[in-house]
Design a protein around this motif. Structure first.
Motif, PDB file in Angstrom:
ATOM      1  N   THR A   1       8.622  16.557   6.688  1.00 22.76           N
ATOM      2  CA  THR A   1       8.385  16.767   5.258  1.00 22.76           C
ATOM      3  C   THR A   1       9.700  16.743   4.497  1.00 22.76           C
ATOM      4  OG1 THR A   1       6.418  18.051   5.814  1.00 22.76           O
ATOM      5  CG2 THR A   1       7.250  18.275   3.572  1.00 22.76           C
ATOM      6  N   VAL A   2      10.756  17.312   5.070  1.00 18.38           N
ATOM      7  CA  VAL A   2      12.078  17.266   4.423  1.00 18.38           C
ATOM      8  C   VAL A   2      12.551  15.820   4.321  1.00 18.38           C
ATOM      9  CG1 VAL A   2      14.500  17.963   4.603  1.00 18.38           C
ATOM     10  CG2 VAL A   2      12.686  19.597   5.160  1.00 18.38           C
ATOM     11  N   ALA A   3      12.378  15.054   5.400  1.00 15.72           N
ATOM     12  CA  ALA A   3      12.788  13.645   5.370  1.00 15.72           C
ATOM     13  C   ALA A   3      12.003  12.867   4.311  1.00 15.72           C
ATOM     14  CB  ALA A   3      12.602  13.016   6.749  1.00 15.72           C
ATOM     15  N   VAL A   4      10.700  13.113   4.223  1.00 15.81           N
ATOM     16  CA  VAL A   4       9.877  12.412   3.239  1.00 15.81           C
ATOM     17  C   VAL A   4      10.273  12.820   1.818  1.00 15.81           C
ATOM     18  CG1 VAL A   4       7.505  12.151   2.374  1.00 15.81           C
ATOM     19  CG2 VAL A   4       7.975  11.974   4.823  1.00 15.81           C
ATOM     20  N   GLN A   5      10.703  14.053   1.645  1.00 14.22           N
ATOM     21  CA  GLN A   5      11.184  14.499   0.333  1.00 14.22           C
ATOM     22  C   GLN A   5      12.347  13.623  -0.134  1.00 14.22           C
ATOM     23  OE1 GLN A   5      10.051  16.877  -1.695  1.00 14.22           O
ATOM     24  NE2 GLN A   5      11.723  16.847  -3.158  1.00 14.22           N
ATOM     25  N   CYS A   6      13.061  13.034   0.800  1.00 14.85           N
ATOM     26  CA  CYS A   6      14.224  12.186   0.493  1.00 14.85           C
ATOM     27  C   CYS A   6      13.849  10.712   0.372  1.00 14.85           C
ATOM     28  CB  CYS A   6      15.280  12.345   1.586  1.00 14.85           C
ATOM     29  SG  CYS A   6      15.798  14.031   1.868  1.00 14.85           S
ATOM     30  N   ALA A   7      12.569  10.414   0.199  1.00 16.76           N
ATOM     31  CA  ALA A   7      12.076   9.032   0.214  1.00 16.76           C
ATOM     32  C   ALA A   7      12.794   8.118  -0.782  1.00 16.76           C
ATOM     33  CB  ALA A   7      10.571   9.004  -0.049  1.00 16.76           C
ATOM     34  N   ASP A   8      13.324   8.674  -1.851  1.00 18.97           N
ATOM     35  CA  ASP A   8      13.961   7.837  -2.869  1.00 18.97           C
ATOM     36  C   ASP A   8      15.358   7.378  -2.468  1.00 18.97           C
ATOM     37  OD1 ASP A   8      11.772   7.966  -4.726  1.00 18.97           O
ATOM     38  OD2 ASP A   8      12.362  10.048  -5.085  1.00 18.97           O
ATOM     39  N   VAL A   9      15.918   7.987  -1.429  1.00 20.82           N
ATOM     40  CA  VAL A   9      17.270   7.598  -1.016  1.00 20.82           C
ATOM     41  C   VAL A   9      17.346   7.184   0.460  1.00 20.82           C
ATOM     42  CG1 VAL A   9      18.434   8.970  -2.795  1.00 20.82           C
ATOM     43  CG2 VAL A   9      17.948  10.001  -0.563  1.00 20.82           C
ATOM     44  N   VAL A  10      16.307   7.423   1.208  1.00 19.42           N
ATOM     45  CA  VAL A  10      16.302   7.112   2.638  1.00 19.42           C
ATOM     46  C   VAL A  10      15.721   5.721   2.852  1.00 19.42           C
ATOM     47  CG1 VAL A  10      15.302   7.793   4.875  1.00 19.42           C
ATOM     48  CG2 VAL A  10      16.120   9.533   3.300  1.00 19.42           C
ATOM     49  N   GLU A  11      16.229   5.030   3.855  1.00 20.02           N
ATOM     50  CA  GLU A  11      15.708   3.706   4.223  1.00 20.02           C
ATOM     51  C   GLU A  11      14.226   3.821   4.555  1.00 20.02           C
ATOM     52  OE1 GLU A  11      15.275  -0.133   4.948  1.00 20.02           O
ATOM     53  OE2 GLU A  11      17.148   0.724   4.181  1.00 20.02           O
TER      54      GLU A  11
ATOM     55  N   ASP B   1      12.160   2.014   6.249  1.00 22.36           N
ATOM     56  CA  ASP B   1      11.760   1.746   7.630  1.00 22.36           C
ATOM     57  C   ASP B   1      11.911   2.983   8.520  1.00 22.36           C
ATOM     58  OD1 ASP B   1      11.011  -0.837   7.066  1.00 22.36           O
ATOM     59  OD2 ASP B   1      12.954  -1.699   7.639  1.00 22.36           O
ATOM     60  N   ALA B   2      12.945   3.782   8.280  1.00 23.53           N
ATOM     61  CA  ALA B   2      13.139   5.003   9.069  1.00 23.53           C
ATOM     62  C   ALA B   2      11.998   5.986   8.808  1.00 23.53           C
ATOM     63  CB  ALA B   2      14.485   5.649   8.738  1.00 23.53           C
ATOM     64  N   LEU B   3      11.640   6.159   7.538  1.00 26.32           N
ATOM     65  CA  LEU B   3      10.540   7.063   7.201  1.00 26.32           C
ATOM     66  C   LEU B   3       9.213   6.552   7.762  1.00 26.32           C
ATOM     67  CD1 LEU B   3      11.228   8.137   3.510  1.00 26.32           C
ATOM     68  CD2 LEU B   3      11.520   9.474   5.606  1.00 26.32           C
ATOM     69  N   LEU B   4       8.986   5.255   7.656  1.00 24.04           N
ATOM     70  CA  LEU B   4       7.751   4.679   8.181  1.00 24.04           C
ATOM     71  C   LEU B   4       7.645   4.892   9.693  1.00 24.04           C
ATOM     72  CD1 LEU B   4       7.626   1.425   6.033  1.00 24.04           C
ATOM     73  CD2 LEU B   4       6.095   3.413   5.867  1.00 24.04           C
TER      74      LEU B   4
ATOM     75  N   ALA C   1       0.965   8.653   3.160  1.00 25.57           N
ATOM     76  CA  ALA C   1       2.364   8.615   2.720  1.00 25.57           C
ATOM     77  C   ALA C   1       3.005   7.280   3.094  1.00 25.57           C
ATOM     78  CB  ALA C   1       3.147   9.782   3.335  1.00 25.57           C
ATOM     79  N   ALA C   2       2.721   6.799   4.297  1.00 29.63           N
ATOM     80  CA  ALA C   2       3.271   5.504   4.716  1.00 29.63           C
ATOM     81  C   ALA C   2       2.765   4.391   3.799  1.00 29.63           C
ATOM     82  CB  ALA C   2       2.902   5.226   6.174  1.00 29.63           C
ATOM     83  N   GLY C   3       1.502   4.448   3.420  1.00 26.25           N
ATOM     84  CA  GLY C   3       0.951   3.448   2.508  1.00 26.25           C
ATOM     85  C   GLY C   3       1.658   3.445   1.166  1.00 26.25           C
ATOM     86  N   LEU C   4       1.953   4.624   0.645  1.00 30.35           N
ATOM     87  CA  LEU C   4       2.660   4.710  -0.644  1.00 30.35           C
ATOM     88  C   LEU C   4       4.101   4.226  -0.519  1.00 30.35           C
ATOM     89  CD1 LEU C   4       1.407   8.043  -2.252  1.00 30.35           C
ATOM     90  CD2 LEU C   4       0.667   5.700  -2.704  1.00 30.35           C
ATOM     91  N   ILE C   5       4.755   4.532   0.594  1.00 33.58           N
ATOM     92  CA  ILE C   5       6.131   4.066   0.804  1.00 33.58           C
ATOM     93  C   ILE C   5       6.141   2.532   0.891  1.00 33.58           C
ATOM     94  CG2 ILE C   5       8.039   4.008   2.474  1.00 33.58           C
ATOM     95  CD1 ILE C   5       7.349   7.027   3.010  1.00 33.58           C
ATOM     96  N   ARG C   6       5.170   1.953   1.582  1.00 33.60           N
ATOM     97  CA  ARG C   6       5.082   0.486   1.656  1.00 33.60           C
ATOM     98  C   ARG C   6       4.819  -0.106   0.263  1.00 33.60           C
ATOM     99  NH1 ARG C   6       1.945   1.850   6.314  1.00 33.60           N
ATOM    100  NH2 ARG C   6       3.176   1.456   8.187  1.00 33.60           N
ATOM    101  N   ALA C   7       3.926   0.524  -0.502  1.00 33.73           N
ATOM    102  CA  ALA C   7       3.623   0.031  -1.851  1.00 33.73           C
ATOM    103  C   ALA C   7       4.853   0.097  -2.740  1.00 33.73           C
ATOM    104  CB  ALA C   7       2.473   0.839  -2.463  1.00 33.73           C
TER     105      ALA C   7
END
Length: 189
Positions: free
Chosen positions: A97-107, A109-112, A175-181
């Motif tokens: 959840t902490v990593a996903v909170q950083c979705a705007d700055v994290v690569e 592919d790593a989050l996915l 969450a993965a779907g939104l990151i891909r979108a």
């Protein structure tokens, strides 16, 4: 909550060796309380020393002797007092959840990859919990089970685990779907 209460609660189902308790934890209790076998054995020793569990040594011919643990009246009272007393709210501490909170700055592919692994893990746990549920119900529907069981608690906690793992799997996929979108929307045309 402490490990002591989880161990006492696992003994409600009846007498068990330390090995059998570790299996109970793996199958049923692990969905809400994790413990390493060494911690479990150390806690059993403490609980025995405090008179909350009794230990009976069973002599075995072809294997080392084993100890069977069961709740004492004092242990049962301690568990009743715990369950009736004030309970602290659950605090979620989750690295994903902490990593996903950083979705705007994290690569992305790593989050996915993290989300995919967690969804797969939740799926495996969900399958194991559903097998446990089937075993608990033993062919009865829920209504019949509730009417005839002497062990409702393990079923309730199993169902909590099922809901948690199903939600975790669904959330990871969402969450993965939104990151891909988001990644598709921000790619240069």
């Amino acid at each position: 909550m402490s490990l002591r209460h989880a161990v006492l609660a696992a003994l409600i189902q009846g007498e068990a060796s330390g090995y059998e308790l570790t299996k109970r934890f793996d199958v049923g209790v692990a969905n809400f309380w994790h413990s390493r076998p060494q911690q479990l054995y150390a806690e059993l020793t403490r609980l025995h020393g405090e008179g909350l569990v009794r230990a009976t040594e069973v002599v075995q011919e072809s294997r080392p002797n084993k100890r069977l643990y069961s709740l004492t009246d004092t242990g049962t009272r301690a568990l009743v007092d715990f369950a009736a007393g004030p309970l602290r709210p659950t605090n979620l501490r989750d690295e994903l959840t902490v990593a996903v909170q950083c979705a705007d700055v994290v690569e992305p592919d790593a989050l996915l990859a993290h989300l995919g692994r967690r969804a797969e893990e939740a799926g495996r746990k969900l399958a194991a919990l559903r097998r446990t549920e089937t075993s608990i119900l033993s062919g009865r529907d829920e209504e019949e089970f509730v009417r005839t069981t002497g062990h409702l608690g393990p079923y309730l906690t199993c169902r909590r685990g099922i809901r948690y793992e199903a939600d975790t799997q669904e959330w990871c996929e969402w969450a993965a779907g939104l990151i891909r979108a988001k990644r598709r929307a921000t790619r240069p045309s």
